[in-house]
Design an enzyme around this catalytic site. Structure first.
Site, PDB file in Angstrom:
ATOM      1  N   ASP A  67       0.834  -1.078  -0.256  1.00 49.12           N
ATOM      2  CA  ASP A  67       0.079  -0.045  -0.015  1.00 49.12           C
ATOM      3  C   ASP A  67       0.853   1.281  -0.015  1.00 49.12           C
ATOM      4  O   ASP A  67       2.117   1.267   0.304  1.00 49.12           O
ATOM      5  CB  ASP A  67      -1.163  -0.072   1.144  1.00 49.12           C
ATOM      6  CG  ASP A  67      -0.205  -0.583   2.456  1.00 49.12           C
ATOM      7  OD1 ASP A  67       0.744  -0.513   2.513  1.00 49.12           O
ATOM      8  OD2 ASP A  67      -0.867  -0.851   3.388  1.00 49.12           O
ATOM      9  N   ASN A 135      -7.453  -2.950  14.256  1.00 52.37           N
ATOM     10  CA  ASN A 135      -8.915  -3.379  13.939  1.00 52.37           C
ATOM     11  C   ASN A 135      -8.820  -4.639  12.778  1.00 52.37           C
ATOM     12  O   ASN A 135     -10.062  -4.737  12.423  1.00 52.37           O
ATOM     13  CB  ASN A 135      -9.574  -2.054  13.321  1.00 52.37           C
ATOM     14  CG  ASN A 135      -8.866  -1.698  12.059  1.00 52.37           C
ATOM     15  OD1 ASN A 135      -7.882  -2.137  11.492  1.00 52.37           O
ATOM     16  ND2 ASN A 135      -9.491  -0.504  11.325  1.00 52.37           N
ATOM     17  N   HIS A 137      -7.154  -4.845  10.202  1.00 56.40           N
ATOM     18  CA  HIS A 137      -6.866  -4.648   8.846  1.00 56.40           C
ATOM     19  C   HIS A 137      -5.493  -5.327   8.417  1.00 56.40           C
ATOM     20  O   HIS A 137      -4.648  -5.300   8.892  1.00 56.40           O
ATOM     21  CB  HIS A 137      -6.884  -3.172   8.389  1.00 56.40           C
ATOM     22  CG  HIS A 137      -5.869  -2.174   8.743  1.00 56.40           C
ATOM     23  ND1 HIS A 137      -5.852  -1.131   9.112  1.00 56.40           N
ATOM     24  CD2 HIS A 137      -4.469  -2.400   8.743  1.00 56.40           C
ATOM     25  CE1 HIS A 137      -4.757  -0.408   9.549  1.00 56.40           C
ATOM     26  NE2 HIS A 137      -3.732  -1.152   9.384  1.00 56.40           N
ATOM     27  N   GLU A 142      -9.806  -1.883   5.449  1.00 54.49           N
ATOM     28  CA  GLU A 142     -10.434  -1.918   6.673  1.00 54.49           C
ATOM     29  C   GLU A 142     -11.758  -2.713   6.971  1.00 54.49           C
ATOM     30  O   GLU A 142     -12.040  -3.358   5.936  1.00 54.49           O
ATOM     31  CB  GLU A 142     -10.796  -0.400   6.739  1.00 54.49           C
ATOM     32  CG  GLU A 142      -9.661   0.614   6.386  1.00 54.49           C
ATOM     33  CD  GLU A 142      -8.927   0.880   8.055  1.00 54.49           C
ATOM     34  OE1 GLU A 142      -8.727  -0.155   8.715  1.00 54.49           O
ATOM     35  OE2 GLU A 142      -8.425   1.951   8.086  1.00 54.49           O
TER      36      GLU A 142
HETATM   37  C1  GLP Z   1      -0.380   0.213   8.610  1.00 48.57           C
HETATM   38  C2  GLP Z   1      -0.095  -0.492   7.128  1.00 48.57           C
HETATM   39  C3  GLP Z   1      -0.381  -1.954   7.566  1.00 48.57           C
HETATM   40  C4  GLP Z   1       0.081  -2.277   8.946  1.00 48.57           C
HETATM   41  C5  GLP Z   1      -0.305  -1.538   9.946  1.00 48.57           C
HETATM   42  C6  GLP Z   1       0.256  -1.862  11.345  1.00 48.57           C
HETATM   43  O1  GLP Z   1      -2.062   0.526   8.770  1.00 48.57           O
HETATM   44  N1  GLP Z   1      -0.813  -0.138   6.082  1.00 48.57           N
HETATM   45  O2  GLP Z   1       0.195  -2.701   6.272  1.00 48.57           O
HETATM   46  O3  GLP Z   1       0.126  -3.649   9.076  1.00 48.57           O
HETATM   47  O4  GLP Z   1       0.029  -0.248   9.612  1.00 48.57           O
HETATM   48  O5  GLP Z   1       1.252  -1.186  11.626  1.00 48.57           O
HETATM   49  P1  GLP Z   1       2.394  -1.433  12.850  1.00 48.57           P
HETATM   50  O6  GLP Z   1       3.171  -2.820  12.244  1.00 48.57           O
HETATM   51  O7  GLP Z   1       3.074  -0.051  13.009  1.00 48.57           O
HETATM   52  O8  GLP Z   1       1.674  -1.829  13.878  1.00 48.57           O
END
Ligand code: GLP
Length: 242
Positions: A67, A135, A137, A142
């Protein structure tokens, strides 16, 4: 689903890093799906160290990131392209032309869908690395996202904007939209490895492994995939019953 519970972030990096490096060593032109966020940082550190120590060749490896924030330039310090260059690509001998991150300049779902065609042209993703949102995702898919979704422009929930605001100076600086591979794009990968650490991921990990499969917890779709490994610390695993 294969669940590996480890003690800490360093061990998550070692376990996951080895799974990825084994692919790269076994197939010099492997196609990897990569993720951003704080979770994969220890994995990328470990990969860089091992690559240097063992002279591992990345010159023909292709990567596709999950993404990108809509509207951020690749040079923006909070763009996922910048993150990937900074945390991995600049430190290994990968050809940047073989590294794909959705463009933050994409303006339509038709343009976004071209990303899936690029993945297909490359022969599909051999191993997809994933983090997870509180959440549930995956990528930026989402709750409520269709299980049939492909790469598209998505709206971020307030919870995600709040969580990700820790990387930005102000919450109002966090983009409200992103371009994300869809759930179907992710499920097309031959193998999936998801990492999570900390208590705030425990509920999502419960829904991923033992919850009912449904769009309210997008991560639960992974129960329908035949080759998934999750690497989690004890806190993230703390709500698992089995
Ligand atoms: C973002 C990314 C996700 C990732 C999530 C968790 O929202 N788009 O791909 O898994 O963050 O992030 P973190 O690893 O910093 O908790």
């Amino acid at each position: 689903m294969n669940v590996i519970i480890v003690k800490n972030d360093t061990q998550i990096g070692q376990k996951t890093g080895d799974l990825i490096l084994n692919k790269v060593k076994a197939n010099k032109s492997a196609v990897l799906g990569l993720a951003t966020g704080s979770s994969p940082i220890s994995t990328y550190k470990y990969i860089i160290e091992k690559t240097k120590a063992e002279n591992i060749d990345w010159s023909n490896i292709k990567t596709f990131n999950l993404d990108e924030y809509k509207g951020l330039e690749p040079t923006h310090e909070h763009s996922y392209r910048f993150f990937m260059n900074d945390n991995l690509f600049n430190h290994i001998n990968i050809d940047k032309n073989n590294t794909y991150v959705p463009s933050g300049a994409i303006k339509s779902n038709q343009e976004a869908g071209e990303y899936d065609k690029e993945i297909e042209k490359a022969g599909g993703i051999d191993l997809q690395l994933l983090g997870i949102g509180t959440n549930g995702h995956i990528g930026f898919n989402e709750p409520g996202t269709s299980f049939d979704s492909i790469t598209s422009i998505v709206n971020l929930t307030d919870e995600t904007i709040e969580m990700n605001s820790r990387f930005f100076a102000n919450k109002s600086d966090v983009p409200t939209q992103a371009i994300s591979m869809g759930l179907k794009s992710i499920m097309n990968a031959k193998e999936i490895v998801l990492i999570a650490m900390g208590k705030n991921k425990a509920e999502a990990i419960y829904h991923l492994v033992e919850g009912e499969v449904g769009t309210q917890w997008p991560c639960s779709i992974l129960q329908n995939h035949s080759n998934v490994t999750i690497v989690v610390d004890e806190q993230a695993a703390s709500l698992l019953k089995k």
